[in-house]
Design an enzyme around this catalytic site. Structure first.
Site, short mmCIF file in Angstrom:
data_model
loop_
_atom_site.label_atom_id
_atom_site.label_comp_id
_atom_site.label_asym_id
_atom_site.label_seq_id
_atom_site.Cartn_x
_atom_site.Cartn_y
_atom_site.Cartn_z
N HIS A 4 -1.97 -17.14 -6.27
CA HIS A 4 -2.36 -15.80 -5.82
C HIS A 4 -1.92 -14.71 -6.78
O HIS A 4 -1.79 -13.56 -6.41
CB HIS A 4 -1.82 -15.49 -4.42
N GLU B 263 -4.58 -12.61 8.94
CA GLU B 263 -5.86 -12.11 8.43
C GLU B 263 -6.84 -13.26 8.35
O GLU B 263 -6.44 -14.41 8.16
CB GLU B 263 -5.66 -11.59 7.00
N ARG C 164 2.14 2.03 -8.55
CA ARG C 164 2.79 1.97 -9.87
C ARG C 164 1.75 1.67 -10.92
O ARG C 164 0.58 1.44 -10.60
CB ARG C 164 3.84 0.86 -9.86
N LYS D 266 2.36 -3.70 3.87
CA LYS D 266 0.92 -3.91 4.04
C LYS D 266 0.48 -3.45 5.42
O LYS D 266 -0.66 -2.97 5.59
CB LYS D 266 0.57 -5.38 3.82
P1 ADP Z 1 0.02 -6.65 -10.75
O1 ADP Z 1 -0.65 -6.47 -9.43
O2 ADP Z 1 0.38 -5.40 -11.47
O3 ADP Z 1 -0.66 -7.63 -11.60
P2 ADP Z 1 1.98 -8.62 -10.17
O4 ADP Z 1 1.73 -9.05 -8.79
O5 ADP Z 1 1.62 -9.54 -11.26
O6 ADP Z 1 1.40 -7.18 -10.36
O7 ADP Z 1 3.48 -8.19 -10.31
C1 ADP Z 1 3.93 -7.32 -11.32
C2 ADP Z 1 5.36 -7.60 -11.62
O8 ADP Z 1 6.16 -7.32 -10.51
C3 ADP Z 1 5.61 -9.02 -11.97
O9 ADP Z 1 6.67 -9.02 -12.91
C4 ADP Z 1 6.02 -9.65 -10.65
O10 ADP Z 1 6.82 -10.76 -10.86
C5 ADP Z 1 6.77 -8.48 -10.02
N1 ADP Z 1 6.67 -8.38 -8.57
C6 ADP Z 1 5.74 -7.72 -7.87
N2 ADP Z 1 5.99 -7.73 -6.56
C7 ADP Z 1 7.11 -8.44 -6.42
C8 ADP Z 1 7.92 -8.80 -5.31
N3 ADP Z 1 7.63 -8.42 -4.09
N4 ADP Z 1 9.00 -9.56 -5.53
C9 ADP Z 1 9.32 -9.93 -6.78
N5 ADP Z 1 8.63 -9.59 -7.86
C10 ADP Z 1 7.55 -8.85 -7.70
P1 ADP Z 2 0.30 -9.37 -3.24
O1 ADP Z 2 1.06 -8.23 -2.62
O2 ADP Z 2 1.08 -10.60 -3.34
O3 ADP Z 2 -0.37 -8.94 -4.51
P2 ADP Z 2 -2.35 -9.28 -2.01
O4 ADP Z 2 -2.64 -8.92 -0.61
O5 ADP Z 2 -2.69 -8.28 -3.04
O6 ADP Z 2 -0.83 -9.71 -2.15
O7 ADP Z 2 -3.12 -10.64 -2.32
C1 ADP Z 2 -2.96 -11.34 -3.52
C2 ADP Z 2 -4.07 -12.38 -3.66
O8 ADP Z 2 -4.05 -13.28 -2.55
C3 ADP Z 2 -5.47 -11.82 -3.66
O9 ADP Z 2 -5.88 -11.39 -4.92
C4 ADP Z 2 -6.28 -13.02 -3.17
O10 ADP Z 2 -6.47 -13.95 -4.20
C5 ADP Z 2 -5.36 -13.64 -2.15
N1 ADP Z 2 -5.65 -13.11 -0.79
C6 ADP Z 2 -5.00 -12.13 -0.13
N2 ADP Z 2 -5.54 -11.91 1.09
C7 ADP Z 2 -6.56 -12.77 1.22
C8 ADP Z 2 -7.52 -13.06 2.27
N3 ADP Z 2 -7.50 -12.41 3.43
N4 ADP Z 2 -8.43 -14.02 2.04
C9 ADP Z 2 -8.44 -14.71 0.89
N5 ADP Z 2 -7.58 -14.51 -0.13
C10 ADP Z 2 -6.64 -13.55 0.02
#
Ligand code: ADP
Ligand code: ADP
Ligand code: MG
Length: 493
Positions: A234, A199, A291, A115
């Site tokens: 989240h 953040e 992806r 990130k």
């Molecule tokens: P999307 O953003 O496509 O909805 P998710 O956050 O739900 O993705 O994750 C998609 C798949 O990848 C899920 O099966 C989740 O458990 C797995 N996944 C994603 N990132 C990680 C991670 N850093 N560690 C373990 N599993 C992950």
């Molecule tokens: P991941 O890699 O686990 O998907 P993201 O950065 O995409 O992480 O964040 C996943 C979720 O966490 C977001 O959809 C939101 O609900 C919450 N989130 C992330 N960053 C923030 C923020 N700065 N403020 C509030 N909610 C957040």
């Protein structure tokens, strides 16, 4: 490309193979001992056993997968999502073996997999960012300084985080040091990288993400947005496209910003740029997922584009067959992730046997799943059973269609998130699209499902009572008919 290996399992492996078959490409499945009987293994033209159930001994064995691919004359590898899909080292090794990796370059994966690296890459591309610090923080004192500047609450985030893991909200300065320690050790153990940053925690945001597609000739388009604000831990559980709150102007602005993010890392293939949208409709870049996304079907429904087919076309060097102005939104699509989880017990996994498993059917319903009746949900992997998608002319019709589809879906033997999804579909705030990422936390209480379940039980009881009465009535009328007949007989006699 004549043969593609799918380095994944479950619903997404099957989903990818379906496009392969439509394109006349033969498919190779790889599977673990837990998945011997899985539909994706049956569906594939060839299948290779990788090893025991744990991912580290099967689906994560990149080198073994490449070895098997070479033996079978495979020309492309599709990684799906999760597992090896965002592993730059794997992508590099695939290409080094002379096989096409169906995804972006290792360079793009590396940048967007962190990130912090992502924030650095987009810095000169005019992308709005969440206020905070854009480098790793080690000293809690520095974190406190940043937090004082941006104001509480703040969010400590793992740079290598994913799947909703590695985030901690801090409300007060006095909690920061302790929370930061926990965040670092969590990030180290989960992602092997303890870098964290700070953040601003946006209060009631919507999660809006943009699907992009780019070829290897410098053409990038966006396929509009998906709204994924209904989340637990989240992580998304209900997604839809389009979002009810974007107008054409904001849609175009976010779409162009997403294209710039893709260009900042010379992206090719399908990818998703995630944003938060605050109450004043300001949007902020979160991260890019390099992806295919779990929720990609809702975009396919409203655009008519098969994203897997496009991934393959791009990977084999073709130019995109459409321009931005050729893409139009048609209708509304809703997706419910059907998890083997108990919504009344903190959405904890509830694995076991699918004793009864009947899929919904009919107009505008798509089920992407990876199980059959009688199968066990393995404990080793993500507990998602299926993605239930509905499509209709507008949002309310798609919601009502979803309610109907959920009613038709019969799953017994385990708890699922279906009743919870039905509750969401009925919620007045959801129906009026007045939602944010705290929807579940703010509005959902397990007792509310008890009511739905009791309704179900009452309905079942009513129906069986009704059936019983009907049967009794039939028996009664039969016996009275008999009586009549016997009377008649007796009279006749
Ligand atoms: P999307 O953003 O496509 O909805 P998710 O956050 O739900 O993705 O994750 C998609 C798949 O990848 C899920 O099966 C989740 O458990 C797995 N996944 C994603 N990132 C990680 C991670 N850093 N560690 C373990 N599993 C992950
Ligand atoms: P991941 O890699 O686990 O998907 P993201 O950065 O995409 O992480 O964040 C996943 C979720 O966490 C977001 O959809 C939101 O609900 C919450 N989130 C992330 N960053 C923030 C923020 N700065 N403020 C509030 N909610 C957040
Ligand atoms: Mg994310």
């Amino acid at each position: 490309m004549k043969k593609v290996l799918v380095a994944n399992r479950g619903e997404i492996a099957l989903r990818v193979m379906r496009s392969l078959r439509e394109m006349g490409i033969s498919s190779v499945a790889v599977y673990s001992e837990a998945d011997r009987l899985a539909p994706f293994v049956q569906y594939a033209d060839e299948a290779i056993l990788l090893g025991p159930p744990p991912s580290a001994q099967s689906y994560l064995l990149g080198e073994k997968i490449i070895e098997e691919a070479l033996k079978l004359g495979v020309e492309g590898i599709h990684p799906g999502y999760g597992f090896l899909s965002e592993n730059a080292d794997f992508a590099t090794k695939v290409e080094a073996a002379g096989i096409t990796f169906i995804g972006p370059s290792p360079h793009s994966i590396t940048i967007m997999g962190s990130k912090l690296a992502a924030k650095a890459a987009v810095a000169s591309y005019d992308i709005p960012m969440v206020p905070g610090i854009d480098r790793a923080v080690e000293d809690p004192k520095e974190a406190i300084e940043v937090a004082n500047k941006i104001g509480y609450p703040i969010l400590i985030k793992a740079s290598a985080g994913g799947g909703g893991k590695g985030m901690r909200v801090v409300e007060r300065a006095e909690d920061l040091e302790e929370q930061m320690k926990l965040a670092v050790s969590e990030a180290e153990s989960s992602f092997g990288d303890g870098s964290v940053f700070v953040e601003k925690y946006i209060g009631a945001p919507r999660h809006i993400e943009i699907q992009i597609l780019a070829d290897q000739h410098g053409n990038t388009v966006h396929l509009f947005e998906r709204e994924c604000s209904i989340q637990r831990r989240h992580q998304k559980v209900i997604e839809e496209a389009p979002s009810a709150v974007l107008d054409d102007k904001l849609r175009a602005e976010m779409g162009q910003a997403a294209i710039r993010v893709a260009e900042s890392c010379k992206y090719h293939g399908a990818g998703t740029v995630e944003f938060l949208l605050d109450e004043n409709k300001n949007f902020f870049f979160l991260e890019m997922n390099t992806r295919l996304q779990v929720e990609h079907p809702v975009t396919e429904m409203i655009t008519g584009v098969d994203l897997v087919r496009e991934q393959i076309n791009v990977a084999r060097g073709e130019k995109l067959a459409f321009r931005q102005e050729d893409l139009k939104i048609k209708g509304h699509a809703m997706e419910v992730r059907v998890y083997a989880e108990d919504p009344c017990n903190n959405f904890l996994p509830d694995i076991g046997k699918l004793e009864r498993y009947v899929r919904p059917q009919g107009p505008g319903v798509r089920v992407d799943d990876g199980f059959e009746e009688g199968m066990d949900i393995p404990i080793y992997y993500d507990p998602m059973i299926a993605k239930l998608v509905t499509f209709a002319d507008d949002r309310i019709l798609a919601i009502d269609r979803m309610k109907r589809a959920i009613q038709e879906y019969k799953i017994t033997g385990i708890e699922t998130t279906l009743a919870f999804a039905a509750w969401v579909m009925d919620h007045p705030l959801f129906r009026s699209a007045d939602i944010d990422t705290n929807f579940i936390k703010k509005h959902f209480k397990p007792e509310m499902l008890q009511n739905e379940k009791e309704d179900e039980i009452r309905l079942a009881a009513f129906l069986s009572q009704h059936l019983l009465e009907k049967k009794t009535a039939m028996v009664d009328s039969a016996s009275s008919a008999n009586k009549r007949r016997s009377n008649w007989k007796s009279r006749k006699a």
